[in-house]
Design a protein around this motif. Structure first.
Motif, PDB file in Angstrom:
ATOM      1  N   ARG A  27       5.962   2.789   1.870  1.00 38.88           N
ATOM      2  CA  ARG A  27       4.544   2.966   2.167  1.00 38.88           C
ATOM      3  C   ARG A  27       3.792   1.864   1.425  1.00 38.88           C
ATOM      4  N   ARG A  28       2.654   1.470   1.955  1.00 43.04           N
ATOM      5  CA  ARG A  28       1.946   0.338   1.379  1.00 43.04           C
ATOM      6  C   ARG A  28       0.511   0.730   1.023  1.00 43.04           C
ATOM      7  N   ASP A  29       0.146   0.470  -0.212  1.00 41.63           N
ATOM      8  CA  ASP A  29      -1.213   0.672  -0.696  1.00 41.63           C
ATOM      9  C   ASP A  29      -1.689  -0.680  -1.214  1.00 41.63           C
ATOM     10  N   TRP A  30      -2.216  -1.479  -0.318  1.00 39.33           N
ATOM     11  CA  TRP A  30      -2.657  -2.840  -0.638  1.00 39.33           C
ATOM     12  C   TRP A  30      -4.174  -2.869  -0.628  1.00 39.33           C
ATOM     13  N   ARG A  31      -4.772  -3.314  -1.727  1.00 42.45           N
ATOM     14  CA  ARG A  31      -6.228  -3.274  -1.835  1.00 42.45           C
ATOM     15  C   ARG A  31      -6.802  -4.599  -2.340  1.00 42.45           C
ATOM     16  N   ASP A  32      -8.058  -4.821  -1.972  1.00 39.06           N
ATOM     17  CA  ASP A  32      -8.843  -5.975  -2.435  1.00 39.06           C
ATOM     18  C   ASP A  32      -8.261  -7.302  -1.956  1.00 39.06           C
ATOM     19  N   VAL A  33      -7.633  -7.290  -0.794  1.00 33.94           N
ATOM     20  CA  VAL A  33      -7.073  -8.518  -0.236  1.00 33.94           C
ATOM     21  C   VAL A  33      -8.174  -9.554  -0.007  1.00 33.94           C
ATOM     22  N   GLU A  34      -9.389  -9.100   0.246  1.00 32.66           N
ATOM     23  CA  GLU A  34     -10.495 -10.015   0.511  1.00 32.66           C
ATOM     24  C   GLU A  34     -10.846 -10.887  -0.696  1.00 32.66           C
ATOM     25  N   ASN A  47       2.395  -9.316 -12.406  1.00 34.69           N
ATOM     26  CA  ASN A  47       3.324  -8.637 -13.322  1.00 34.69           C
ATOM     27  C   ASN A  47       4.671  -8.439 -12.641  1.00 34.69           C
ATOM     28  N   HIS A  48       5.742  -8.455 -13.425  1.00 33.26           N
ATOM     29  CA  HIS A  48       7.113  -8.463 -12.886  1.00 33.26           C
ATOM     30  C   HIS A  48       7.814  -7.165 -13.283  1.00 33.26           C
ATOM     31  N   LEU A  49       8.225  -6.376 -12.260  1.00 28.36           N
ATOM     32  CA  LEU A  49       8.739  -5.025 -12.478  1.00 28.36           C
ATOM     33  C   LEU A  49      10.206  -4.824 -12.135  1.00 28.36           C
ATOM     34  N   SER A  50      10.732  -5.622 -11.222  1.00 27.37           N
ATOM     35  CA  SER A  50      12.041  -5.300 -10.649  1.00 27.37           C
ATOM     36  C   SER A  50      12.604  -6.521  -9.947  1.00 27.37           C
ATOM     37  N   HIS A  51      13.939  -6.527  -9.786  1.00 27.88           N
ATOM     38  CA  HIS A  51      14.570  -7.603  -9.015  1.00 27.88           C
ATOM     39  C   HIS A  51      14.137  -7.586  -7.560  1.00 27.88           C
ATOM     40  N   VAL A  52      13.620  -6.464  -7.074  1.00 30.16           N
ATOM     41  CA  VAL A  52      13.223  -6.387  -5.666  1.00 30.16           C
ATOM     42  C   VAL A  52      11.761  -6.746  -5.446  1.00 30.16           C
ATOM     43  N   ASP A  53      10.971  -6.862  -6.508  1.00 28.70           N
ATOM     44  CA  ASP A  53       9.541  -7.039  -6.253  1.00 28.70           C
ATOM     45  C   ASP A  53       9.167  -8.391  -5.657  1.00 28.70           C
ATOM     46  N   PRO A  54       9.941  -9.486  -5.848  1.00 31.17           N
ATOM     47  CA  PRO A  54       9.572 -10.701  -5.113  1.00 31.17           C
ATOM     48  C   PRO A  54       9.604 -10.514  -3.596  1.00 31.17           C
ATOM     49  N   PHE A  55      10.539  -9.709  -3.105  1.00 32.93           N
ATOM     50  CA  PHE A  55      10.618  -9.463  -1.665  1.00 32.93           C
ATOM     51  C   PHE A  55       9.463  -8.581  -1.200  1.00 32.93           C
ATOM     52  N   LEU A  56       9.158  -7.535  -1.975  1.00 31.46           N
ATOM     53  CA  LEU A  56       8.085  -6.624  -1.606  1.00 31.46           C
ATOM     54  C   LEU A  56       6.721  -7.299  -1.737  1.00 31.46           C
ATOM     55  N   LEU A  57       6.557  -8.119  -2.757  1.00 28.43           N
ATOM     56  CA  LEU A  57       5.314  -8.868  -2.892  1.00 28.43           C
ATOM     57  C   LEU A  57       5.187  -9.892  -1.765  1.00 28.43           C
ATOM     58  N   SER A  58       6.304 -10.483  -1.368  1.00 27.80           N
ATOM     59  CA  SER A  58       6.279 -11.428  -0.252  1.00 27.80           C
ATOM     60  C   SER A  58       5.815 -10.757   1.030  1.00 27.80           C
ATOM     61  N   LEU A 174      15.302   6.234  -0.809  1.00 33.09           N
ATOM     62  CA  LEU A 174      14.707   7.448  -0.274  1.00 33.09           C
ATOM     63  C   LEU A 174      14.488   8.474  -1.383  1.00 33.09           C
ATOM     64  N   PRO A 175      13.420   9.264  -1.312  1.00 30.71           N
ATOM     65  CA  PRO A 175      12.359   9.198  -0.306  1.00 30.71           C
ATOM     66  C   PRO A 175      11.559   7.900  -0.408  1.00 30.71           C
ATOM     67  N   ARG A 176      10.805   7.597   0.643  1.00 35.99           N
ATOM     68  CA  ARG A 176      10.073   6.339   0.693  1.00 35.99           C
ATOM     69  C   ARG A 176       9.132   6.199  -0.504  1.00 35.99           C
ATOM     70  N   LYS A 177       9.126   5.019  -1.077  1.00 37.64           N
ATOM     71  CA  LYS A 177       8.255   4.724  -2.217  1.00 37.64           C
ATOM     72  C   LYS A 177       6.994   4.006  -1.737  1.00 37.64           C
ATOM     73  N   THR A 178       5.894   4.233  -2.443  1.00 36.08           N
ATOM     74  CA  THR A 178       4.649   3.533  -2.160  1.00 36.08           C
ATOM     75  C   THR A 178       4.560   2.278  -3.004  1.00 36.08           C
ATOM     76  N   ILE A 179       4.317   1.150  -2.363  1.00 39.48           N
ATOM     77  CA  ILE A 179       4.171  -0.124  -3.055  1.00 39.48           C
ATOM     78  C   ILE A 179       2.682  -0.423  -3.179  1.00 39.48           C
ATOM     79  N   HIS A 180       2.189  -0.369  -4.409  1.00 38.36           N
ATOM     80  CA  HIS A 180       0.776  -0.623  -4.687  1.00 38.36           C
ATOM     81  C   HIS A 180       0.582  -2.092  -5.060  1.00 38.36           C
ATOM     82  N   VAL A 181      -0.398  -2.731  -4.457  1.00 33.07           N
ATOM     83  CA  VAL A 181      -0.768  -4.100  -4.813  1.00 33.07           C
ATOM     84  C   VAL A 181      -2.286  -4.159  -4.924  1.00 33.07           C
ATOM     85  N   ARG A 182      -2.765  -4.724  -6.034  1.00 31.61           N
ATOM     86  CA  ARG A 182      -4.202  -4.911  -6.243  1.00 31.61           C
ATOM     87  C   ARG A 182      -4.464  -6.384  -6.535  1.00 31.61           C
TER      88      ARG A 182
END
Length: 248
Positions: A27-34, A47-58, A174-182
């Protein structure tokens, strides 16, 4: 032209494969893209959290119309297959074998001056904080912004660590995780422009950057850190383990 025509060919192939998976599995919670600058090159500090976050941030960057370009250790560019992929995706080498911090970042400076967006993890490594908070930062992001005069935009993320906790090996999809980006407002570096900047000033500005990222992560999480910030300069080599308690 296709939807992903702004991306390098190698990146387009990766996006076509991974993006449908991320759409289904997260799930995606992306805010303030403008708040992302619309013209010219700039620096994203994340900020760097995980080996997978470069893909999710991409995923976030591509959907915002930005080509993902991360700083990458320059020895990896000399590995035959890996190097070809990194060059094809326009990743940015960090020349750690050079004598000066400015020289090590020259490729990043060149990219920003060419009008490209460069993503930098100021911590330089995945956080070691037991609760996942940002650590102190290295000065590269601030140096590139000052050298180029480009905006330095803080971006906070939370959620990738729920898929793969730092330095563990077993993902929890699983279950699906929410990826928050601000996306935050560009960091004010006006006090350091138009003068000869000292090392202490660059370090202080990096501290302001990490304070901003920590506050943004705290806003996402709805809580504040309860322990002092870890100093990245005191870290030993990480030990990769797996602990069920770390996946919660």
């Amino acid at each position: 032209m296709g939807r992903w025509s702004f991306l390098p060919r190698t990146t387009r192939w990766v996006v076509r494969f991974l993006r449908p998976l991320f759409i289904v599995l997260t799930r995606r919670d992306w805010r303030d893209v403008e708040k992302l600058p619309q013209d010219g090159g700039y620096v994203l500090a994340v900020n760097h959290l995980s080996h997978v976050d470069p893909f999710l941030l991409s995923h976030f960057l591509v959907d915002a119309g930005i080509t993902p370009r991360f700083l990458t250790k320059d020895p990896l560019f000399r590995v035959r297959v890996v190097g070809s992929i990194l060059r094809g995706a326009e990743m940015i080498p960090v020349f750690r074998s050079t004598s000066g911090a400015a020289d090590s970042l020259r490729a990043a400076v060149d990219a920003v001056q060419e009008g490209k967006v460069v993503t930098i993890y100021p911590e330089g490594t995945i956080t070691r904080d037991p609760e996942g908070w940002p650590m102190s930062g290295r000065t590269g992001a601030v140096r590139v912004a000052l050298e180029t005069g480009a905006p330095l935009v803080p971006v906070a993320q939370w959620g990738p660590q729920a898929i793969l906790w730092p330095y563990t090996k077993r993902p929890r999809i699983l279950p699906r995780k929410t990826i928050h980006v601000r996306v935050g407002d560009p960091l004010d570096l006006s006090d350091l422009q138009g003068e000869e900047v000292t090392e202490d000033q660059v370090v202080a500005a990096t501290g302001r950057l990490m304070d901003t990222l920590t506050a943004m992560v705290a806003d996402i999480r709805g809580e504040l850190p309860t322990t002092p910030r870890i100093d990245v300069h005191t870290l030993a080599k990480p030990r990769t383990t797996y602990d069920d308690s770390e996946s919660s």
